[in-house]
Motif scaffolding. Structure first.
Motif, PDB file in Angstrom:
ATOM      1  N   TYR A  19       0.877  -1.152   0.000  1.00 50.71           N
ATOM      2  CA  TYR A  19       0.000   0.000   0.000  1.00 50.71           C
ATOM      3  C   TYR A  19       0.929   1.221   0.000  1.00 50.71           C
ATOM      4  O   TYR A  19       1.376   1.688   1.045  1.00 50.71           O
ATOM      5  CB  TYR A  19      -0.897  -0.041   1.235  1.00 50.71           C
ATOM      6  CG  TYR A  19      -1.739   1.192   1.424  1.00 50.71           C
ATOM      7  CD1 TYR A  19      -2.689   1.551   0.467  1.00 50.71           C
ATOM      8  CD2 TYR A  19      -1.587   1.995   2.544  1.00 50.71           C
ATOM      9  CE1 TYR A  19      -3.453   2.682   0.638  1.00 50.71           C
ATOM     10  CE2 TYR A  19      -2.355   3.133   2.726  1.00 50.71           C
ATOM     11  CZ  TYR A  19      -3.279   3.473   1.763  1.00 50.71           C
ATOM     12  OH  TYR A  19      -4.032   4.607   1.922  1.00 50.71           O
ATOM     13  N   PRO A  53       0.690   4.444  -0.621  1.00 47.64           N
ATOM     14  CA  PRO A  53       0.407   5.719   0.060  1.00 47.64           C
ATOM     15  C   PRO A  53       0.933   5.772   1.502  1.00 47.64           C
ATOM     16  O   PRO A  53       1.145   6.858   2.042  1.00 47.64           O
ATOM     17  CB  PRO A  53      -1.121   5.804   0.023  1.00 47.64           C
ATOM     18  CG  PRO A  53      -1.493   5.065  -1.231  1.00 47.64           C
ATOM     19  CD  PRO A  53      -0.518   3.910  -1.281  1.00 47.64           C
ATOM     20  N   ALA A  56      -3.880   5.946  -6.178  1.00 50.50           N
ATOM     21  CA  ALA A  56      -4.762   4.827  -5.847  1.00 50.50           C
ATOM     22  C   ALA A  56      -6.213   5.303  -5.825  1.00 50.50           C
ATOM     23  O   ALA A  56      -7.130   4.558  -6.173  1.00 50.50           O
ATOM     24  CB  ALA A  56      -4.380   4.235  -4.493  1.00 50.50           C
ATOM     25  N   ALA A  57      -6.417   6.549  -5.417  1.00 56.36           N
ATOM     26  CA  ALA A  57      -7.769   7.110  -5.412  1.00 56.36           C
ATOM     27  C   ALA A  57      -8.337   7.146  -6.835  1.00 56.36           C
ATOM     28  O   ALA A  57      -9.516   6.834  -7.048  1.00 56.36           O
ATOM     29  CB  ALA A  57      -7.752   8.512  -4.817  1.00 56.36           C
ATOM     30  N   ALA A  96      -9.536   3.783  -7.784  1.00 54.43           N
ATOM     31  CA  ALA A  96     -10.849   3.491  -7.199  1.00 54.43           C
ATOM     32  C   ALA A  96     -11.960   4.058  -8.089  1.00 54.43           C
ATOM     33  O   ALA A  96     -13.049   3.493  -8.168  1.00 54.43           O
ATOM     34  CB  ALA A  96     -10.938   4.068  -5.788  1.00 54.43           C
TER      35      ALA A  96
HETATM   36  C1  UQ1 Z   1      -9.410   6.976  -2.180  1.00 56.42           C
HETATM   37  O1  UQ1 Z   1     -10.433   6.440  -2.633  1.00 56.42           O
HETATM   38  C2  UQ1 Z   1      -8.165   6.267  -2.175  1.00 56.42           C
HETATM   39  O2  UQ1 Z   1      -8.065   5.048  -2.812  1.00 56.42           O
HETATM   40  C3  UQ1 Z   1      -8.330   3.894  -2.355  1.00 56.42           C
HETATM   41  C4  UQ1 Z   1      -7.013   6.857  -1.696  1.00 56.42           C
HETATM   42  O3  UQ1 Z   1      -5.852   6.155  -1.817  1.00 56.42           O
HETATM   43  C5  UQ1 Z   1      -5.191   5.749  -0.795  1.00 56.42           C
HETATM   44  C6  UQ1 Z   1      -7.055   8.197  -1.199  1.00 56.42           C
HETATM   45  O4  UQ1 Z   1      -6.005   8.706  -0.809  1.00 56.42           O
HETATM   46  C7  UQ1 Z   1      -8.320   8.919  -1.184  1.00 56.42           C
HETATM   47  C8  UQ1 Z   1      -8.329  10.316  -0.642  1.00 56.42           C
HETATM   48  C9  UQ1 Z   1      -9.467   8.320  -1.677  1.00 56.42           C
HETATM   49  C10 UQ1 Z   1     -10.789   9.058  -1.729  1.00 56.42           C
HETATM   50  C11 UQ1 Z   1     -11.708   8.648  -0.611  1.00 56.42           C
HETATM   51  C12 UQ1 Z   1     -12.234   9.450   0.324  1.00 56.42           C
HETATM   52  C13 UQ1 Z   1     -13.064   8.846   1.421  1.00 56.42           C
HETATM   53  C14 UQ1 Z   1     -12.001  10.914   0.368  1.00 56.42           C
END
Ligand code: UQ1
Ligand code: FAD
Length: 410
Positions: free
Chosen positions: A42, A44, A308-309, A312
């Motif tokens: 992971y 991040p 990663a965001a 998603a």
């Molecule tokens: C997010 O979905 C995500 O991916 C899985 C991250 O990566 C680690 C993020 O850093 C962020 C900010 C999101 C967005 C989700 C929210 C609840 C703000």
């Protein structure tokens, strides 16, 4: 050689999440994931590891536990793609055939494009949150910091998580403050870019942070060399027409390396755009030249920030569009029908496509005059129209045709 309905190359954030979606709808072992690593990270969390808020071990899990159970894990590197032939070859020479391919290979880190790296990571003060090998040196460099420049770099290429180089700096700055070393430190952000962040709202907010925390910013400075013997970092001044350089002494140097799409993708011109990224449609994530190939994440040309965001936000789009592609339902083939009534009891049931090729629902010759075709025209079609089609419940006979033709559709 092995054959799969779906092959996913890369078991990182994008590959793993897309594969997981498909294993729940395809039979066991129809999905294969090609991924050489033992550990899934992971990434991040590395920002926090560099600052000492998490341990490196906390950011990793065994790949075997993370990849979906109903997929076949091929623990190898893909080495050659043959997209015209729907196959690829792995490092051991294994041939893998696929019907559909998802490419999720991430970015490669090009530390070696900076003179003196990676060797200088073995010397004091040089660190990088971007790699498991060097992330723990960030905390070590902060602990050992005596006095001088703490320099944080940003390369002259697109990178994943474009905020991470600054996150490393802000956390480090607070570390030095907390440990009463801040007055001995000159904290600097030397970035190849001409702005702090690509979105003005956040660039403005970060500018305020930079001012409050007494950080100096040098725009359009690209790290090109590290000289550990003299603890110097050499930067190219990107706006200087003569290509002049400027040398800074460092006590701590946090390097964000240049990054690029994996060599393997760039080796195949038909895969990539000019810059070497996998060329997918930015709305559907389908490859623009190979309809049975999709891409996700950092290795693609999607004009958004590589995070990663973002993945998603992408994985359901890949799933939905690829699923439709598998079912042959995402594009219109020109299907049309014209029941040619030939009298009071017989009918020729014409069904054909854009190319004028017959596309018959029943596995019998519909060109023959039949009573059944007549009955269908006279009695069934009106019901189908009033009851189903006008309510949005009739999408044509494609599904019935596929079942009656054992999935071949013709
Ligand atoms: C997010 O979905 C995500 O991916 C899985 C991250 O990566 C680690 C993020 O850093 C962020 C900010 C999101 C967005 C989700 C929210 C609840 C703000
Ligand atoms: P990756 O997760 O990198 O996976 C690529 C996979 O492909 C790897 O497992 C690799 O082994 C495999 N692979 C490569 N070549 C081959 C091959 N030839 N054959 C088979 N497999 C291959 N994102 C956020 O959303 N928020 C954050 O706060 C954030 N912070 C970050 C901080 C740092 C320090 C870093 C490094 C990243 C950060 N990110 C953040 C970015 C995020 O981690 C990436 O965008 C994301 O992991 C990309 O996923 P991916 O699947 O495209 O690539």
């Amino acid at each position: 050689s092995q054959s799969y309905k779906l092959v996913v190359v890369g078991g990182g954030a994008g590959g793993c999440s897309v594969a997981a979606k498909f294993t729940s709808v395809l039979p066991k072992n129809n999905v294969a994931i090609i991924e050489p690593s033992d550990t899934h990270y992971y990434q991040p969390m590395w920002t926090m590891v560099g600052g000492g808020m998490k341990k490196l071990e906390q950011s990793g899990r065994p790949m075997s536990q993370v990849l979906p159970k109903n997929a076949r894990w091929i623990k190898e590197r893909a080495t050659t793609f043959f997209p015209e032939e729907n196959r690829l070859v792995t490092a051991s020479g294994e041939e893998i055939n696929y019907e559909y391919l998802v490419i999720a290979m991430g970015l490669q880190l090009d530390y070696n494009k900076i003179k003196g790296l990676p060797e200088a990571f073995n010397t004091p003060g040089v660190c990088s949150n971007y790699s498991t090998q060097y992330v723990e040196k960030t905390l070590e460099s902060l602990r050992n910091f005596k006095e001088g420049n703490a320099i944080f770099t940003f390369p002259n290429t697109p990178i994943k998580c474009a905020g991470a180089p600054q996150k490393a700096m802000y956390i480090s700055e607070q570390y030095l403050r907390k440990h009463n070393k801040r007055n001995k430190a000159n904290v600097m952000f030397n970035t190849s870019l001409g702005v702090l962040f690509g979105v003005k709202k956040y660039a403005d907010a970060l500018e305020k942070v930079i001012r409050e925390r007494d950080i100096s910013v040098n725009f359009r400075h690209e790290l090109i060399e590290v000289k550990p013997d003299t603890k110097e970092a050499v930067f190219r001044l990107l706006d200087d027409p003569a290509g002049a350089t400027k040398t800074f002494k460092y006590e701590m140097l946090h390097v964000t390396p240049p990054m690029s799409a994996p060599e393997l993708l760039r080796a195949n011109k038909k895969f990539t755009n000019e810059a070497g990224y996998l060329e997918v449609d930015k709305s559907t994530l389908q490859h623009i030249r190979f309809p049975n190939i999709f891409g996700i994440g950092d290795c693609t040309n999607l004009p958004t920030s590589k995070t990663a965001a973002a993945i998603a936000g992408q994985n359901k789009i890949v799933y939905d569009n690829l699923k439709l592609q598998m079912e042959g339902k995402n594009t219109y083939d020109g299907y049309t029908s014209c029941p040619l009534v030939t009298g009071y009891s017989k009918c020729i049931l014409a069904e054909f496509d854009y190319d004028g090729q017959p596309l018959e629902t029943l596995p019998i010759n519909q060109a023959k005059e039949r009573n059944t075709s007549f009955f269908m025209k006279k009695e069934i079609m009106p019901v189908l129209y009033w009851k189903l089609m006008l309510n949005g419940w009739w999408n044509g006979p494609g599904t019935i045709r596929k079942i009656l033709h054992f999935g071949t559709g013709r």
